[in-house]
Design a protein around this motif. Structure first.
Motif, PDB file in Angstrom:
ATOM      1  N   LYS A 119       0.819  -1.206   0.000  1.00  0.00           N
ATOM      2  CA  LYS A 119       0.000   0.000   0.000  1.00  0.00           C
ATOM      3  C   LYS A 119       0.858   1.263   0.000  1.00  0.00           C
ATOM      4  O   LYS A 119       0.551   2.233  -0.699  1.00  0.00           O
ATOM      5  CB  LYS A 119      -0.933  -0.010   1.205  1.00  0.00           C
ATOM      6  CG  LYS A 119      -2.023  -1.080   1.146  1.00  0.00           C
ATOM      7  CD  LYS A 119      -2.958  -0.964   2.340  1.00  0.00           C
ATOM      8  CE  LYS A 119      -4.073  -2.008   2.242  1.00  0.00           C
ATOM      9  NZ  LYS A 119      -5.020  -1.921   3.399  1.00  0.00           N
ATOM     10  N   ALA A 120       1.935   1.235   0.769  1.00  0.00           N
ATOM     11  CA  ALA A 120       2.822   2.398   0.810  1.00  0.00           C
ATOM     12  C   ALA A 120       3.477   2.624  -0.553  1.00  0.00           C
ATOM     13  O   ALA A 120       3.615   3.770  -1.009  1.00  0.00           O
ATOM     14  CB  ALA A 120       3.890   2.208   1.890  1.00  0.00           C
ATOM     15  N   LEU A 121       3.862   1.546  -1.216  1.00  0.00           N
ATOM     16  CA  LEU A 121       4.459   1.677  -2.543  1.00  0.00           C
ATOM     17  C   LEU A 121       3.458   2.223  -3.552  1.00  0.00           C
ATOM     18  O   LEU A 121       3.809   3.068  -4.390  1.00  0.00           O
ATOM     19  CB  LEU A 121       4.987   0.320  -3.009  1.00  0.00           C
ATOM     20  CG  LEU A 121       6.233  -0.222  -2.301  1.00  0.00           C
ATOM     21  CD1 LEU A 121       6.541  -1.642  -2.753  1.00  0.00           C
ATOM     22  CD2 LEU A 121       7.423   0.697  -2.555  1.00  0.00           C
ATOM     23  N   MET A 122       2.221   1.763  -3.487  1.00  0.00           N
ATOM     24  CA  MET A 122       1.197   2.256  -4.407  1.00  0.00           C
ATOM     25  C   MET A 122       0.939   3.744  -4.182  1.00  0.00           C
ATOM     26  O   MET A 122       0.773   4.511  -5.147  1.00  0.00           O
ATOM     27  CB  MET A 122      -0.093   1.466  -4.236  1.00  0.00           C
ATOM     28  CG  MET A 122      -0.077   0.100  -4.887  1.00  0.00           C
ATOM     29  SD  MET A 122       0.209   0.172  -6.675  1.00  0.00           S
ATOM     30  CE  MET A 122      -1.144   1.208  -7.204  1.00  0.00           C
ATOM     31  N   ILE A 123       0.908   4.157  -2.921  1.00  0.00           N
ATOM     32  CA  ILE A 123       0.714   5.584  -2.635  1.00  0.00           C
ATOM     33  C   ILE A 123       1.880   6.401  -3.191  1.00  0.00           C
ATOM     34  O   ILE A 123       1.687   7.470  -3.762  1.00  0.00           O
ATOM     35  CB  ILE A 123       0.562   5.804  -1.119  1.00  0.00           C
ATOM     36  CG1 ILE A 123      -0.744   5.171  -0.629  1.00  0.00           C
ATOM     37  CG2 ILE A 123       0.592   7.290  -0.780  1.00  0.00           C
ATOM     38  CD1 ILE A 123      -0.909   5.210   0.884  1.00  0.00           C
ATOM     39  N   PHE A 124       3.087   5.882  -3.034  1.00  0.00           N
ATOM     40  CA  PHE A 124       4.264   6.570  -3.553  1.00  0.00           C
ATOM     41  C   PHE A 124       4.194   6.681  -5.078  1.00  0.00           C
ATOM     42  O   PHE A 124       4.472   7.748  -5.644  1.00  0.00           O
ATOM     43  CB  PHE A 124       5.525   5.822  -3.128  1.00  0.00           C
ATOM     44  CG  PHE A 124       6.787   6.379  -3.710  1.00  0.00           C
ATOM     45  CD1 PHE A 124       7.360   7.537  -3.204  1.00  0.00           C
ATOM     46  CD2 PHE A 124       7.407   5.746  -4.787  1.00  0.00           C
ATOM     47  CE1 PHE A 124       8.514   8.056  -3.751  1.00  0.00           C
ATOM     48  CE2 PHE A 124       8.560   6.255  -5.332  1.00  0.00           C
ATOM     49  CZ  PHE A 124       9.127   7.415  -4.812  1.00  0.00           C
ATOM     50  N   PHE A 125       3.828   5.593  -5.745  1.00  0.00           N
ATOM     51  CA  PHE A 125       3.725   5.617  -7.207  1.00  0.00           C
ATOM     52  C   PHE A 125       2.634   6.575  -7.666  1.00  0.00           C
ATOM     53  O   PHE A 125       2.825   7.353  -8.609  1.00  0.00           O
ATOM     54  CB  PHE A 125       3.455   4.206  -7.742  1.00  0.00           C
ATOM     55  CG  PHE A 125       4.647   3.305  -7.699  1.00  0.00           C
ATOM     56  CD1 PHE A 125       5.922   3.812  -7.828  1.00  0.00           C
ATOM     57  CD2 PHE A 125       4.499   1.936  -7.522  1.00  0.00           C
ATOM     58  CE1 PHE A 125       7.038   2.987  -7.785  1.00  0.00           C
ATOM     59  CE2 PHE A 125       5.599   1.098  -7.475  1.00  0.00           C
ATOM     60  CZ  PHE A 125       6.873   1.626  -7.604  1.00  0.00           C
ATOM     61  N   LEU A 126       1.479   6.508  -7.023  1.00  0.00           N
ATOM     62  CA  LEU A 126       0.369   7.375  -7.418  1.00  0.00           C
ATOM     63  C   LEU A 126       0.701   8.848  -7.187  1.00  0.00           C
ATOM     64  O   LEU A 126       0.254   9.712  -7.953  1.00  0.00           O
ATOM     65  CB  LEU A 126      -0.890   6.991  -6.653  1.00  0.00           C
ATOM     66  CG  LEU A 126      -1.508   5.631  -7.000  1.00  0.00           C
ATOM     67  CD1 LEU A 126      -2.664   5.321  -6.062  1.00  0.00           C
ATOM     68  CD2 LEU A 126      -1.974   5.613  -8.451  1.00  0.00           C
ATOM     69  N   PHE A 127       1.482   9.136  -6.159  1.00  0.00           N
ATOM     70  CA  PHE A 127       1.878  10.519  -5.899  1.00  0.00           C
ATOM     71  C   PHE A 127       2.665  11.093  -7.071  1.00  0.00           C
ATOM     72  O   PHE A 127       2.493  12.262  -7.436  1.00  0.00           O
ATOM     73  CB  PHE A 127       2.717  10.571  -4.616  1.00  0.00           C
ATOM     74  CG  PHE A 127       3.145  11.961  -4.239  1.00  0.00           C
ATOM     75  CD1 PHE A 127       2.295  12.786  -3.518  1.00  0.00           C
ATOM     76  CD2 PHE A 127       4.388  12.451  -4.606  1.00  0.00           C
ATOM     77  CE1 PHE A 127       2.679  14.073  -3.171  1.00  0.00           C
ATOM     78  CE2 PHE A 127       4.782  13.729  -4.259  1.00  0.00           C
ATOM     79  CZ  PHE A 127       3.932  14.548  -3.545  1.00  0.00           C
ATOM     80  N   THR A 128       3.515  10.257  -7.681  1.00  0.00           N
ATOM     81  CA  THR A 128       4.318  10.740  -8.815  1.00  0.00           C
ATOM     82  C   THR A 128       3.491  10.966 -10.072  1.00  0.00           C
ATOM     83  O   THR A 128       3.968  11.625 -11.006  1.00  0.00           O
ATOM     84  CB  THR A 128       5.444   9.743  -9.122  1.00  0.00           C
ATOM     85  OG1 THR A 128       4.881   8.481  -9.518  1.00  0.00           O
ATOM     86  CG2 THR A 128       6.329   9.530  -7.915  1.00  0.00           C
ATOM     87  N   ASN A 164       1.434   2.574 -16.770  1.00  0.00           N
ATOM     88  CA  ASN A 164       1.761   1.254 -17.313  1.00  0.00           C
ATOM     89  C   ASN A 164       1.910   0.226 -16.205  1.00  0.00           C
ATOM     90  O   ASN A 164       1.518  -0.939 -16.362  1.00  0.00           O
ATOM     91  CB  ASN A 164       3.046   1.333 -18.136  1.00  0.00           C
ATOM     92  CG  ASN A 164       2.860   2.084 -19.440  1.00  0.00           C
ATOM     93  OD1 ASN A 164       1.733   2.316 -19.873  1.00  0.00           O
ATOM     94  ND2 ASN A 164       3.947   2.473 -20.056  1.00  0.00           N
ATOM     95  N   ILE A 165       2.478   0.629 -15.073  1.00  0.00           N
ATOM     96  CA  ILE A 165       2.610  -0.288 -13.942  1.00  0.00           C
ATOM     97  C   ILE A 165       1.234  -0.702 -13.431  1.00  0.00           C
ATOM     98  O   ILE A 165       0.991  -1.866 -13.107  1.00  0.00           O
ATOM     99  CB  ILE A 165       3.445   0.368 -12.827  1.00  0.00           C
ATOM    100  CG1 ILE A 165       4.893   0.575 -13.293  1.00  0.00           C
ATOM    101  CG2 ILE A 165       3.415  -0.478 -11.559  1.00  0.00           C
ATOM    102  CD1 ILE A 165       5.755   1.309 -12.302  1.00  0.00           C
ATOM    103  N   ILE A 166       0.315   0.252 -13.373  1.00  0.00           N
ATOM    104  CA  ILE A 166      -1.041  -0.057 -12.897  1.00  0.00           C
ATOM    105  C   ILE A 166      -1.744  -1.006 -13.868  1.00  0.00           C
ATOM    106  O   ILE A 166      -2.450  -1.937 -13.453  1.00  0.00           O
ATOM    107  CB  ILE A 166      -1.838   1.239 -12.710  1.00  0.00           C
ATOM    108  CG1 ILE A 166      -1.252   2.055 -11.558  1.00  0.00           C
ATOM    109  CG2 ILE A 166      -3.306   0.940 -12.452  1.00  0.00           C
ATOM    110  CD1 ILE A 166      -1.905   3.403 -11.367  1.00  0.00           C
ATOM    111  N   LEU A 167      -1.561  -0.779 -15.168  1.00  0.00           N
ATOM    112  CA  LEU A 167      -2.162  -1.685 -16.148  1.00  0.00           C
ATOM    113  C   LEU A 167      -1.621  -3.101 -15.988  1.00  0.00           C
ATOM    114  O   LEU A 167      -2.385  -4.079 -16.017  1.00  0.00           O
ATOM    115  CB  LEU A 167      -1.884  -1.175 -17.565  1.00  0.00           C
ATOM    116  CG  LEU A 167      -2.664   0.041 -18.037  1.00  0.00           C
ATOM    117  CD1 LEU A 167      -2.239   0.418 -19.457  1.00  0.00           C
ATOM    118  CD2 LEU A 167      -4.159  -0.210 -18.007  1.00  0.00           C
TER     119      LEU A 167
END
Length: 303
Positions: A119-128, A164-167
């Motif tokens: 979850k922390a990694l996803m938040i970090f990715f989404l922030f960017t 692309n990572i989310i896809l």
């Protein structure tokens, strides 16, 4: 009972008539879209083979007497075109390889439920996705890394995107867990599960991400303008841009109005020819990706 069956028959007939009407409307709309899309493409293709004065005065002509390949000859007379083409293949291919590798690996890791701190990694990715340093900090970073005037300055920046990572993550989460669990029972490691089981099933998303990355990098020229100084490293898009600029008449450069008009006609022909040359690899590549593209674009739609 007889009245009830007749009512059901009437409903089926009405539904079938409605379906036929909807299908007819869809066919008309799709036909209009095909005309809208293919019309400009055919215009550019035919315009690239027409003599400049015919194109400027009459428009598109199907008379073979008005056809010429002078536009393509003018483009390929300069050796920088082929060098730019090879550079674009290198940049787009390297960009695609880096993008797919990291997007698939990150997407698979984020799809595993046992990943610690997911979850922390996803938040970090989404922030960017919503906040970034901007053009100047990015340029300073590329310069400090020593990538200026190198192919890596075109390949690395922007190769990995969160979208692309989310896809990829969404696609991997849709795969049945039973396959991975059965492989774990047989003693397969996480890497072997990814390599032997997951990756062969991920062809649709791999090809879709590859198509997106290749097209995006093939059409790009802004980063090359910023990071490249050596003309031998210019991609095709930047070379064609310079050719168009060189064939455009700048105010005050030519006093003779006849010479000005002739130069404008030649520039118009070269413009169409350059568009065809730059678009040809994508038009050739898309049919081979189409069957995977249709599956990959639906990723997550049924989740």
């Amino acid at each position: 009972m007889g009245n009830l069956s007749n009512t059901k028959k009437n409903q089926l007939i009405n539904n079938s008539n409605t379906d036929r009407l909807i299908l007819l409307i869809n066919k008309i709309l799709l036909s209009l879209i095909v005309v809208i899309v293919t019309g400009p493409l055919l215009y550019v293709l035919l315009g690239s083979f027409l003599q400049p004065h015919v194109l400027m005065t009459r428009g598109i002509s199907l008379d073979p007497a008005h056809w010429t390949i002078d536009g393509y000859i003018r483009i390929f007379q300069d050796g920088s075109i082929m060098r730019g083409f090879l550079n674009s293949v290198l940049y787009a291919g390297g960009f695609t390889l880096v993008s797919i590798t990291f997007s698939i690996l990150a997407g698979y890791a984020l799809s595993v439920d046992e990943l610690v701190g997911k979850k922390a990694l996803m938040i970090f990715f989404l922030f960017t996705m919503f906040f970034n340093g901007g053009l100047i900090p990015t340029y300073l970073l590329v310069r400090e890394l020593g990538l200026i005037n190198t192919p890596w300055a075109i390949i690395l920046p922007g190769a990995v995107t969160v979208w692309n990572i989310i896809l990829a993550r969404t696609y991997f989460k849709g795969l049945p867990n039973e396959l991975k669990e059965a492989a774990k029972i047989d003693g397969a490691s996480d890497f072997m599960i990814f390599l032997k089981i997951v990756l062969p099933l991920a062809k649709p998303i791999v090809f879709v991400l590859a198509l997106f990355a290749f097209i995006g990098q093939w059409n790009a020229y802004f980063n090359a303008m910023i990071y490249l100084e050596d003309r031998s490293l210019y991609p095709l898009q930047l070379v064609l841009r310079e050719i168009l600029i060189q064939n455009e008449v700048q105010p005050g450069m030519i006093a003779d109005q006849l010479a000005r008009a002739e130069m404008q006609r030649v520039a118009e022909m070269i413009k169409y020819s350059s568009i065809v040359v730059a678009s040809l690899p994508l038009l050739i590549m898309y049919p081979f990706f189409q069957k995977y593209f249709e599956k990959g674009v639906m990723v997550g739609s049924l989740k």
